[in-house]
Design an enzyme around this catalytic site. Sequence first.
Site, PDB file in Angstrom:
ATOM      1  N   HIS A 165      38.921  41.671  34.418  1.00 20.07           N
ATOM      2  CA  HIS A 165      39.000  41.925  36.242  1.00 20.07           C
ATOM      3  C   HIS A 165      40.353  40.648  36.993  1.00 20.07           C
ATOM      4  CE1 HIS A 165      35.014  43.252  37.727  1.00 20.07           C
ATOM      5  NE2 HIS A 165      34.801  42.975  36.853  1.00 20.07           N
ATOM      6  N   ASP A 170      41.187  46.437  38.397  1.00 20.51           N
ATOM      7  CA  ASP A 170      40.827  46.728  38.724  1.00 20.51           C
ATOM      8  C   ASP A 170      39.794  47.322  39.097  1.00 20.51           C
ATOM      9  OD1 ASP A 170      39.622  45.913  42.010  1.00 20.51           O
ATOM     10  OD2 ASP A 170      40.762  47.770  42.588  1.00 20.51           O
TER      11      ASP A 170
END
Length: 51
Positions: A22, A26
């Site tokens: 992450h 995205d």
Amino acid sequence: PVVVNDQIVIRSMMYVALTYDHRIIDGREAVTFLVRIKEALENPERMLLSI
């Protein structure tokens, strides 16, 4: 089972998972990638024709 033409039918199913960092990718981009993979698997002729 899946719905095809308003009827419940038995179909083979394949599960696909994606692991990503992450901090770099995205979640939206990861989902978009999985959707493209799903579309390519469901319509391989599109992949061959590069549509």
